[in-house]
Design an enzyme around this catalytic site. Structure first.
Site, PDB file in Angstrom:
ATOM      1  N   LYS A  35       0.844  -1.198   0.000  1.00 47.46           N
ATOM      2  CA  LYS A  35       0.000   0.000   0.000  1.00 47.46           C
ATOM      3  C   LYS A  35       0.882   1.251   0.000  1.00 47.46           C
ATOM      4  O   LYS A  35       2.092   1.163   0.257  1.00 47.46           O
ATOM      5  CB  LYS A  35      -0.920  -0.008   1.223  1.00 47.46           C
ATOM      6  CG  LYS A  35      -0.195  -0.021   2.565  1.00 47.46           C
ATOM      7  CD  LYS A  35      -1.173  -0.204   3.720  1.00 47.46           C
ATOM      8  CE  LYS A  35      -0.460  -0.354   5.047  1.00 47.46           C
ATOM      9  NZ  LYS A  35      -1.385  -0.686   6.142  1.00 47.46           N
ATOM     10  N   ARG A 130     -11.244   0.099  15.109  1.00 49.66           N
ATOM     11  CA  ARG A 130     -11.141   0.863  13.875  1.00 49.66           C
ATOM     12  C   ARG A 130     -12.085   0.170  12.897  1.00 49.66           C
ATOM     13  O   ARG A 130     -13.280   0.339  13.016  1.00 49.66           O
ATOM     14  CB  ARG A 130      -9.673   0.882  13.419  1.00 49.66           C
ATOM     15  CG  ARG A 130      -9.236   2.174  12.809  1.00 49.66           C
ATOM     16  CD  ARG A 130      -7.748   2.189  12.529  1.00 49.66           C
ATOM     17  NE  ARG A 130      -7.269   0.971  11.888  1.00 49.66           N
ATOM     18  CZ  ARG A 130      -6.030   0.783  11.454  1.00 49.66           C
ATOM     19  NH1 ARG A 130      -5.130   1.729  11.610  1.00 49.66           N
ATOM     20  NH2 ARG A 130      -5.674  -0.341  10.879  1.00 49.66           N
ATOM     21  N   TYR A 255      15.794  29.628  10.117  1.00 50.87           N
ATOM     22  CA  TYR A 255      14.517  30.259  10.461  1.00 50.87           C
ATOM     23  C   TYR A 255      14.248  30.167  11.955  1.00 50.87           C
ATOM     24  O   TYR A 255      14.481  29.132  12.581  1.00 50.87           O
ATOM     25  CB  TYR A 255      13.368  29.562   9.733  1.00 50.87           C
ATOM     26  CG  TYR A 255      13.294  29.854   8.259  1.00 50.87           C
ATOM     27  CD1 TYR A 255      13.137  31.148   7.785  1.00 50.87           C
ATOM     28  CD2 TYR A 255      13.355  28.812   7.347  1.00 50.87           C
ATOM     29  CE1 TYR A 255      13.054  31.398   6.419  1.00 50.87           C
ATOM     30  CE2 TYR A 255      13.267  29.056   5.976  1.00 50.87           C
ATOM     31  CZ  TYR A 255      13.116  30.355   5.526  1.00 50.87           C
ATOM     32  OH  TYR A 255      13.032  30.605   4.178  1.00 50.87           O
ATOM     33  N   MET A 303      12.289  24.363   3.745  1.00 51.68           N
ATOM     34  CA  MET A 303      11.591  23.638   2.667  1.00 51.68           C
ATOM     35  C   MET A 303      12.563  22.823   1.817  1.00 51.68           C
ATOM     36  O   MET A 303      12.278  21.685   1.449  1.00 51.68           O
ATOM     37  CB  MET A 303      10.822  24.631   1.785  1.00 51.68           C
ATOM     38  CG  MET A 303       9.987  23.942   0.731  1.00 51.68           C
ATOM     39  SD  MET A 303       9.170  25.095  -0.368  1.00 51.68           S
ATOM     40  CE  MET A 303       7.595  25.258   0.383  1.00 51.68           C
TER      41      MET A 303
HETATM   42  C1  LIG Z   1      -0.663  -1.889   6.632  1.00 53.36           C
HETATM   43  C2  LIG Z   1      -1.262  -3.160   7.092  1.00 53.36           C
HETATM   44  C3  LIG Z   1      -0.451  -4.248   7.437  1.00 53.36           C
HETATM   45  C4  LIG Z   1       1.050  -4.154   7.477  1.00 53.36           C
HETATM   46  O1  LIG Z   1       1.448  -3.576   8.711  1.00 53.36           O
HETATM   47  P1  LIG Z   1       2.994  -3.438   9.111  1.00 53.36           P
HETATM   48  O2  LIG Z   1       2.960  -2.913  10.498  1.00 53.36           O
HETATM   49  O3  LIG Z   1       3.572  -2.452   8.149  1.00 53.36           O
HETATM   50  O4  LIG Z   1       3.572  -4.781   8.980  1.00 53.36           O
HETATM   51  C5  LIG Z   1      -1.069  -5.427   7.785  1.00 53.36           C
HETATM   52  N1  LIG Z   1      -2.421  -5.535   7.803  1.00 53.36           N
HETATM   53  C6  LIG Z   1      -3.227  -4.501   7.495  1.00 53.36           C
HETATM   54  C7  LIG Z   1      -4.698  -4.681   7.561  1.00 53.36           C
HETATM   55  C8  LIG Z   1      -2.679  -3.285   7.138  1.00 53.36           C
HETATM   56  O5  LIG Z   1      -3.487  -2.263   6.823  1.00 53.36           O
END
Ligand SMILES: *Cc1c(COP(=O)(O)O)cnc(C)c1O
Length: 358
Positions: A35, A130, A255, A303
């Site tokens: 992802k 969640r 800054y 930046m």
């Molecule tokens: C992102 C995700 C993972 C992977 O999690 P990591 O901590 O990066 O290993 C596994 N399961 C679900 C549902 C996720 O959204």
């Protein structure tokens, strides 16, 4: 010439990290989680580096389609499922599996009357609060899915809130496992429960499919350092010193004049800033490597630039190599100093950064 800022993606390290996941959980099948553009490393690179995974898992429907168009033939899973009814024919056409976390998604599946069957991953909310069905609503959701002709296999899925923290007082991993086991007892189907932290620290869990993400990119999910887990960094962000200043005691840098020099100091200016994905909230003292030596960030992140302390690195000059994170400078150390996680730094790599692979 482009700016000297370059992210190098180490494909061999990604392959190695996948093999660590396999070694930890030899009886499980492995979803390589890609992802968020493979955690900032590039979807196509993730696909190539994780060619040996049993499937690829992600969040974005368009990226799932792109994986198929790029030639990925093994399973693909949408970890949050689909977002709209119009996604469903796409999932069927491209053979994409989907998580199901709410009744509204089941309603859509019922209405869709798909031409071909799909595998679904029924998500339980085992305490993270969640996504997912509460344990006491799980069986009813399972039965609803079982009655839909377009549903082939139902995989039983949950996600840990604190897999990296065995003694969390609010919700232990053991408690989540108990709730999951209790509510799925006797239900047929494979189990999918482990993320990176669980793969590395609880390889004994009964997860027929595991879902490692961060560990594949050489970041630690907690517990120990990435190196202690045998993981190798998948991304090295490197740049160069593009300017130096000899600054007298009492003078301030950058800054907001956040850093005031207490004795004469040589400051190096590095071509990398928050518009590249370097965290703007990184404080004075955040570690960085210049010409092979560890030193520290001083002054506020701009930046396009950051400023570093060159005291004790007499060889440093314009053109000296800088490692912001990656080989020799663990991303988790930088993230920790900046009050964030390696996950966020990788994912936030900005589009303007030149990416090369090796
Ligand atoms: C992102 C995700 C993972 C992977 O999690 P990591 O901590 O990066 O290993 C596994 N399961 C679900 C549902 C996720 O959204």
């Amino acid at each position: 010439m482009p700016r000297p800022l370059v992210a190098t993606i180490h494909l061999a390290a990604m392959q190695h990290n996948l093999s660590i996941a396999r070694q930890c959980t030899p009886h499980a099948r492995v979803w390589g989680v890609v992802k968020a553009n493979a955690y900032g490393h590039g979807l196509a690179r993730g696909m190539r580096a994780f060619a040996a995974a049993d499937g690829l898992a992600l969040i974005e429907v368009d990226a799932a389609v792109r994986l198929r168009e790029m030639g990925w033939q093994k399973p693909i899973l949408l970890l949050e499922g689909f977002f709209d009814e119009t996604d469903l024919p796409v999932l069927a056409a491209y053979h994409v599996q989907t998580a199901i976390h709410c009744h509204e998604q089941i309603d859509m599946l019922e209405r869709a009357a798909l031409a071909s069957q799909i595998d679904v991953h029924l998500k339980m909310n085992s305490g993270m609060n969640r996504l997912g069905f509460q344990p006491n609503a799980y069986r009813a959701a399972y039965e609803r899915l079982r009655a839909i002709p377009a549903v082939r296999n139902i995989i039983l899925m949950t996600h840990f809130a604190n897999a990296d923290d065995a003694v969390n007082v609010n919700l232990s991993l053991g408690e989540q496992v108990r709730r999951f086991q209790g509510a799925t007892e006797g239900l047929p189907g494979e189990r999918s429960i482990s993320n990176s932290a669980a793969v590395l620290m609880r390889p004994d869990l009964p997860s027929s499919w595991v879902r490692p993400g961060i560990m594949l990119y050489g970041g630690t999910p907690g517990g120990k350092t990435a190196e202690e887990f045998g993981l190798q960094p998948a991304m090295t962000l490197s740049s160069e010193i593009i300017g130096t200043q000899n600054v007298g005691a009492g003078e301030a840098v950058g800054y907001g004049s956040r850093f005031v020099v207490d004795r004469p100091m040589t400051i190096g200016v590095v071509a990398c800033g928050y518009a590249d994905g370097y965290p703007r909230h990184a404080p004075n003292g955040t570690p960085i490597m210049v010409a092979g030596e560890r030193t520290r960030l001083v002054g506020r992140v701009s930046m396009d630039m950051i400023t570093v302390d060159l005291t004790g690195i007499p060889g440093a000059r314009i053109g000296s190599k800088v490692t912001l994170w990656g080989n020799g400078m663990p991303i988790d150390e930088v993230a920790n100093a900046a009050g964030t996680l390696g996950y966020e730094l990788m994912c936030a790599l900005a589009p303007r950064v030149q990416v090369v692979e090796e």
